[in-house]
Design a protein around this motif. Structure first.
Motif, PDB file in Angstrom:
ATOM      1  N   THR A 123       0.840  -1.199   0.000  1.00  0.00           N
ATOM      2  CA  THR A 123       0.000   0.000   0.000  1.00  0.00           C
ATOM      3  C   THR A 123       0.871   1.244   0.000  1.00  0.00           C
ATOM      4  OG1 THR A 123      -1.919  -1.020   1.027  1.00  0.00           O
ATOM      5  CG2 THR A 123      -1.650   1.339   1.354  1.00  0.00           C
ATOM      6  N   SER A 124       0.599   2.129  -0.937  1.00  0.00           N
ATOM      7  CA  SER A 124       1.411   3.332  -1.101  1.00  0.00           C
ATOM      8  C   SER A 124       0.889   4.490  -0.264  1.00  0.00           C
ATOM      9  CB  SER A 124       1.410   3.763  -2.572  1.00  0.00           C
ATOM     10  OG  SER A 124       1.926   2.758  -3.408  1.00  0.00           O
ATOM     11  N   SER A 125       1.790   5.367   0.094  1.00  0.00           N
ATOM     12  CA  SER A 125       1.423   6.702   0.574  1.00  0.00           C
ATOM     13  C   SER A 125       2.341   7.671  -0.154  1.00  0.00           C
ATOM     14  CB  SER A 125       1.594   6.824   2.089  1.00  0.00           C
ATOM     15  OG  SER A 125       2.960   6.776   2.451  1.00  0.00           O
ATOM     16  N   TRP A 126       1.819   8.822  -0.514  1.00  0.00           N
ATOM     17  CA  TRP A 126       2.576   9.780  -1.310  1.00  0.00           C
ATOM     18  C   TRP A 126       2.565  11.143  -0.649  1.00  0.00           C
ATOM     19  CZ3 TRP A 126       5.646   7.745  -4.708  1.00  0.00           C
ATOM     20  CH2 TRP A 126       5.325   6.501  -5.273  1.00  0.00           C
ATOM     21  N   ASN A 127       3.596  11.911  -0.945  1.00  0.00           N
ATOM     22  CA  ASN A 127       3.744  13.248  -0.376  1.00  0.00           C
ATOM     23  C   ASN A 127       3.840  14.297  -1.478  1.00  0.00           C
ATOM     24  OD1 ASN A 127       3.688  12.946   2.500  1.00  0.00           O
ATOM     25  ND2 ASN A 127       5.576  11.793   2.318  1.00  0.00           N
ATOM     26  N   ASP A 128       2.923  14.193  -2.447  1.00  0.00           N
ATOM     27  CA  ASP A 128       2.896  15.151  -3.550  1.00  0.00           C
ATOM     28  C   ASP A 128       2.821  16.584  -3.028  1.00  0.00           C
ATOM     29  OD1 ASP A 128       2.643  12.764  -4.849  1.00  0.00           O
ATOM     30  OD2 ASP A 128       0.649  13.139  -5.653  1.00  0.00           O
ATOM     31  N   HIS A 129       3.410  17.494  -3.804  1.00  0.00           N
ATOM     32  CA  HIS A 129       3.284  18.938  -3.547  1.00  0.00           C
ATOM     33  C   HIS A 129       3.797  19.327  -2.165  1.00  0.00           C
ATOM     34  CE1 HIS A 129       0.904  18.579  -7.133  1.00  0.00           C
ATOM     35  NE2 HIS A 129       0.047  17.798  -6.520  1.00  0.00           N
ATOM     36  N   GLY A 130       4.898  18.723  -1.752  1.00  0.00           N
ATOM     37  CA  GLY A 130       5.560  19.131  -0.523  1.00  0.00           C
ATOM     38  C   GLY A 130       5.295  18.259   0.680  1.00  0.00           C
ATOM     39  N   GLY A 131       4.322  17.376   0.594  1.00  0.00           N
ATOM     40  CA  GLY A 131       4.070  16.461   1.706  1.00  0.00           C
ATOM     41  C   GLY A 131       3.600  17.148   2.968  1.00  0.00           C
ATOM     42  N   GLU A 132       2.598  18.002   2.830  1.00  0.00           N
ATOM     43  CA  GLU A 132       2.136  18.766   3.992  1.00  0.00           C
ATOM     44  C   GLU A 132       1.345  17.915   4.981  1.00  0.00           C
ATOM     45  OE1 GLU A 132      -0.207  22.992   4.867  1.00  0.00           O
ATOM     46  OE2 GLU A 132       0.353  22.424   2.834  1.00  0.00           O
ATOM     47  N   ALA A 133       0.722  16.840   4.511  1.00  0.00           N
ATOM     48  CA  ALA A 133      -0.103  16.011   5.396  1.00  0.00           C
ATOM     49  C   ALA A 133       0.776  15.243   6.376  1.00  0.00           C
ATOM     50  CB  ALA A 133      -0.945  15.043   4.569  1.00  0.00           C
ATOM     51  N   PHE A 134       0.253  15.013   7.576  1.00  0.00           N
ATOM     52  CA  PHE A 134       0.983  14.246   8.586  1.00  0.00           C
ATOM     53  C   PHE A 134       0.891  12.755   8.265  1.00  0.00           C
ATOM     54  CE2 PHE A 134      -0.686  17.982  11.022  1.00  0.00           C
ATOM     55  CZ  PHE A 134       0.531  18.634  11.159  1.00  0.00           C
ATOM     56  N   ARG A 135       2.033  12.107   8.086  1.00  0.00           N
ATOM     57  CA  ARG A 135       2.006  10.693   7.681  1.00  0.00           C
ATOM     58  C   ARG A 135       1.495   9.781   8.793  1.00  0.00           C
ATOM     59  NH1 ARG A 135       7.546  11.186   6.964  1.00  0.00           N
ATOM     60  NH2 ARG A 135       7.510  10.282   4.894  1.00  0.00           N
ATOM     61  N   GLU A 136       1.476  10.266  10.041  1.00  0.00           N
ATOM     62  CA  GLU A 136       0.947   9.423  11.124  1.00  0.00           C
ATOM     63  C   GLU A 136      -0.537   9.133  10.938  1.00  0.00           C
ATOM     64  OE1 GLU A 136       3.158  11.912  11.569  1.00  0.00           O
ATOM     65  OE2 GLU A 136       4.740  10.434  11.953  1.00  0.00           O
ATOM     66  N   LEU A 137      -1.215   9.977  10.163  1.00  0.00           N
ATOM     67  CA  LEU A 137      -2.635   9.742   9.895  1.00  0.00           C
ATOM     68  C   LEU A 137      -2.856   8.586   8.931  1.00  0.00           C
ATOM     69  CD1 LEU A 137      -3.782  13.472   9.538  1.00  0.00           C
ATOM     70  CD2 LEU A 137      -3.969  12.006  11.553  1.00  0.00           C
ATOM     71  N   ASN A 138      -1.760   8.047   8.372  1.00  0.00           N
ATOM     72  CA  ASN A 138      -1.851   6.901   7.461  1.00  0.00           C
ATOM     73  C   ASN A 138      -1.934   5.571   8.186  1.00  0.00           C
ATOM     74  OD1 ASN A 138      -1.367   8.875   5.529  1.00  0.00           O
ATOM     75  ND2 ASN A 138       0.773   8.329   5.255  1.00  0.00           N
ATOM     76  N   THR A 139      -1.648   5.565   9.477  1.00  0.00           N
ATOM     77  CA  THR A 139      -1.474   4.302  10.202  1.00  0.00           C
ATOM     78  C   THR A 139      -2.710   3.417  10.129  1.00  0.00           C
ATOM     79  OG1 THR A 139       0.000   5.501  11.707  1.00  0.00           O
ATOM     80  CG2 THR A 139      -0.718   3.307  12.383  1.00  0.00           C
TER      81      THR A 139
END
Length: 848
Positions: free
Chosen positions: A444-460
């Motif tokens: 499963t991918s997660s991406w940080n397009d356009h600077g990656g402003e979203a917090f990746r911890e919310l992907n858990t």
């Protein structure tokens, strides 16, 4: 608490209380085990309990015991003594026994449990038996024993002051051999070493066995320091240390390194620009031997840092191939052949370093004849990120005889909060269809397009759902899953109910906020959306109040990972501010665009300015929260680019306030200068028969007084260079990209004062386009301030002279009227482009 909040809690809490009273909730495990037989009673974990490692176990099994003790520490309990069966006279009851089936005591236990360990459990399966008299975990493989411990720690719960494990017997194994995630660390957001370790631990907890960091330029290659300069890159030693750390958790680290497309961050550097398909390209030139020398050097260093036999060479989205240096090569054969030749070169490089290739399959699906030109042992990573009822590509790769892995995504790249409605369906259905067609597994991918402003911890949550779907692809069920996940993640059933409610609210389509909407110029009409604008504003304003209350209660109820509530609180405030931006922006735009006759214009401007100030004040009240939250888990590199986006938004509002305060009601926020091209071109016409002029030359003559300042903004796709009186002023070499670094380079402001003269001046622009459906075009917005304080604006328009033939004496003489020169053609750019503020230095921005 608001009236609406009271209604919400009164309605929801009877349901939540009933769920919380269900003892099975705390006993459930992610991923759901294959076979579970509940027993009677509980095992009490006291300080007298020992962890016994069965005879003959390798050192790797010590990691399982350490993880068990780490979990005890989270409950505030002392670490248990770890002993070996070999050092005991006999294994007594009342302990936690972890062993292989060859251990003495394990053989005795298994003789009483015929058929407990079957062939399908050999590589990663385990048997867990918990009774009031003790706990036993037996597995043939160290990974299976580790997974038994991961199930055990999820069963633990506090009863008063005692840590207990419910009596249960579990036989468990995965149905997919590869279960993992990919993590974009190259587009602005790169974890600290400690955060990388936290991600690895999360993978292990949910029995994910592969972690793939996505690398463009964040590996510090020895001989090319410029590539990673200022990007927060990790050294080879740091990657090796992480790889060793992951092995302790039975997580295999597989690097994803771009080897064809998505090289724009590297190719934007002057030292490497010559390696691109064309200036401003996103792909490398596959006919340049220097490219392969560099790729081999980089692949060699990256391969040496990871012990996995796999290496994902990516090679996705290579849409630029054949639009520049390889145009004739593609015409002589075809895109499939040119791509296959490049892939073959890479396969051979990987063989030198004893690595087996994985690669993305998007280009192959567009050109399926590639499948006949590459070896059948290449593993295709089949990615699709949109929710669908079914996916046909797994069958395509199965029929072609290729091993493949499916790759859905956590839709975290769209806005501040992941689109979990899309995420859940995408992961479940693509994993299922991959399994039915013999996929090796799921990444499963997660991406940080356009600077990656979203917090990746919310992907858990999405990562845990990946585990659930991969473990049992045909039987995964979303109902109740969030409660199970948050019960474990936050250590509390009550906190799980609050968190599940917040995630549900933020996942509602009316509450989903996209980056392009969030940071859009407030005086532009909102981007098209299938949902009614009034619905969206009403939903945000009402439900965010509820979400804020839930965060307050959830934080109090949580036993662990309480910092997660800080992230949710910020997202809620940002979403709430977006609602204010929408409502007030629309009001200001509507009332100031055209003030009716007879209406007091001063009063209208005063009201509009007050609305603007309220939006600014609301954002400034929580704006400072972002950077500290970011730096908890990420390196500081990349942060400035995000904060620049925040500042730009505030500039927009403050510029509007200044207009209103000065007595001006409305100034169109879009750039007034025109985009111009050669008149024979047909820019942005999606018709293969349309004529496109790829390179052109333009000039305009200026008659200037003596000036004290001269500023010019240049925009172009893909390359544009401007001269004043034969002196090169500057260039723009960039085009639309997923990289925020590149987006910032699409508009530049230059100082022309050193070359501006009183009287006749020649402004010249050369431009070139390598976009598939565009002619060479550009946009100039210039401002000259005379000594008498008058301001002269020079804007590109159809009065400029244009030619496709480089004029003699260029650029000093410019384009002379004649047989081969024409008036330029103005055209509408595909997206709105914001007017710059040359005095403050704020450049234009390309909206989407």
């Amino acid at each position: 608490m608001t009236t609406l909040s009271r209604i919400f809690f009164c309605t929801l809490f009877p349901i939540l209380s009933a769920l919380a009273s269900n003892p099975d909730l705390a006993r459930r495990i992610i991923p759901t085990p294959q076979e579970v037989k509940p027993g009677a009673g509980n095992f009490r974990i006291t300080t007298s309990v020992k962890i016994i490692l069965g005879s003959g176990l390798a050192n790797g099994d010590r990691s399982a015991a350490d993880r068990l003790n780490d979990e005890l520490a989270l409950f505030g309990k002392e670490r248990l003594q770890v002993v070996s069966e070999d050092g005991l006279r006999k294994v007594s009851a009342g302990n936690i026994y972890i062993a292989s089936p060859t251990s003495d005591y394990a053989r005795k236990l298994l003789s009483q449990q015929p058929g407990t360990l079957t062939a399908q459990m050999r590589s990663e399966g385990y048997w867990l038996d918990a009774t009031p008299d003790g706990i036993v975990i037996i597995a043939e493989n160290p990974r299976g024993r580790f997974y038994g411990v991961m199930s055990l720690v999820q069963l633990m719960r506090m009863e008063k002051r005692t840590l207990t494990v419910p009596a249960v017997q579990i036989r468990d194994w995965p149905e997919q051999s590869i279960r993992g995630i990919t993590d974009d660390i190259s587009r602005g957001q790169i974890s600290t070493v400690e955060n990388f370790k936290a991600i690895i631990r999360r993978c292990a907890r949910f029995k994910l066995n592969m972690y793939s960091p996505y690398i463009e330029e964040v590996f510090a290659v020895k001989n090319h320091p410029a590539i990673a300069d200022g990007r927060g890159a990790l050294t080879a030693k740091e990657w090796k240390d992480l790889d060793e750390y992951a092995r302790l958790f039975h997580v295999e680290m597989v690097p994803i390194f771009e080897t064809l497309g998505h090289w724009e961050n590297i190719l934007r550097l002057k030292e490497y620009a010559h390696l691109g398909e064309f200036p401003g390209a996103h792909t490398v030139n596959v006919s340049d031997e220097r490219v392969y020398a560099l790729l081999e050097e980089m692949i060699g260093e990256i391969a040496g840092a990871f012990r996995s036999p796999w290496f994902n060479m990516a090679a996705d989205e290579s849409w630029d191939v054949g639009l520049g240096a390889n145009k004739e090569r593609v015409a002589a054969s075809d895109l499939a052949t040119v791509h296959a030749d490049h892939y073959t070169r890479l396969f051979n490089i990987l063989k030198k370093f004893k690595k087996k290739p994985l690669m993305y399959g998007d280009v192959i699906l567009n050109h399926p004849e590639i499948l006949e030109k590459i070896p059948k042992d290449v593993v295709i990573v089949d990615w699709h990120y949109g929710a669908a009822e079914e996916y046909t590509s797994p069958e395509t790769f199965k029929t072609a005889g290729f091993p493949f892995i499916v790759s859905p995504a956590v839709a975290n790249y769209i806005g501040p909060f992941p689109n979990y409605l899309n995420t859940f369906a995408n992961i479940q259905n693509l994993t299922r269809d991959g399994y039915r067609n013999g996929a090796l597994g799921v990444l499963t991918s997660s991406w940080n397009d356009h600077g990656g402003e979203a917090f990746r911890e919310l992907n858990t949550l999405g990562y845990a759902w990946t585990s659930e779907c991969a473990w049992q692809p045909e039987r995964a069920r979303i109902d109740g899953f969030m409660l199970r996940f948050f019960g474990d993640f936050l250590g509390s059933d009550a906190a799980a109910l609050y968190a599940s409610s917040v995630y549900t609210i933020l996942s509602e389509p009316a509450n989903q906020t996209g980056w392009f909407d969030l940071w859009r110029h407030p005086m532009l009409p909102p981007r098209p959306n299938p949902l009614n604008l009034q619905w969206r504003m009403q939903s945000i304003e009402s439900s965010m109040a509820i979400a804020e209350s839930l965060v307050t209660y959830g934080r109090r109820a949580s036993e662990r990972n309480t910092d997660h509530w800080d992230l949710l609180g910020y997202v809620i405030r940002l979403d709430r501010w977006y609602g204010s931006k929408l409502r007030n922006g629309e009001a200001v735009r509507t009332m100031t665009m055209s003030i009716p006759e007879g209406v007091d214009a001063d009063s209208v401007r005063a009201v509009a300015a007050a609305l603007c100030r309220s939006v600014v004040q609301e954002f400034e009240a929580f704006r400072g929260e972002f950077a500290p939250l970011w730096k908890r888990t990420n390196k500081p590199e990349g942060l400035a680019n995000i904060l620049q986006r925040h500042s730009r938004q505030m500039h927009y509002w403050n510029e509007k306030i200044a207009e209103l305060d000065s007595g001006t009601a409305w100034i169109d926020p879009t750039i007034p200068s025109q985009w111009i091209a050669h008149p024979a071109g047909n820019p942005w016409t999606r018709d293969s028969s349309a004529v496109q002029v790829r390179q052109a030359f333009f000039t305009v003559e200026l008659n200037l007084p003596k000036v004290i300042s001269a500023r010019l903004q240049l925009l172009g796709d893909t390359r544009a260079t401007v001269w004043l009186n034969g002196h090169e002023v500057g260039s723009v070499v960039a085009r639309r990209s997923l990289s925020l670094l590149v987006e910032y380079e699409r508009s530049k402001i230059f100082d022309m004062l050193p070359w501006a003269v009183e009287g006749r001046n020649v402004l010249a622009v050369e431009c070139e386009s390598n976009n598939r459906n565009a002619s060479a075009g550009f946009n100039v917005f210039a401002e000259f301030q005379a000594t008498n304080d008058s301001v002269i604006h020079i804007l590109s328009d159809s009065t400029w002279n244009a030619t496709s033939i480089k004029p003699e004496g260029w650029p000093l003489r410019g384009v002379q009227p004649g047989r081969d020169s024409f008036n330029a053609r103005s055209y509408t750019y595909p997206v709105a482009v914001i007017r710059p503020n040359l005095r403050s230095g704020r450049t234009s921005w390309f909206e989407r």
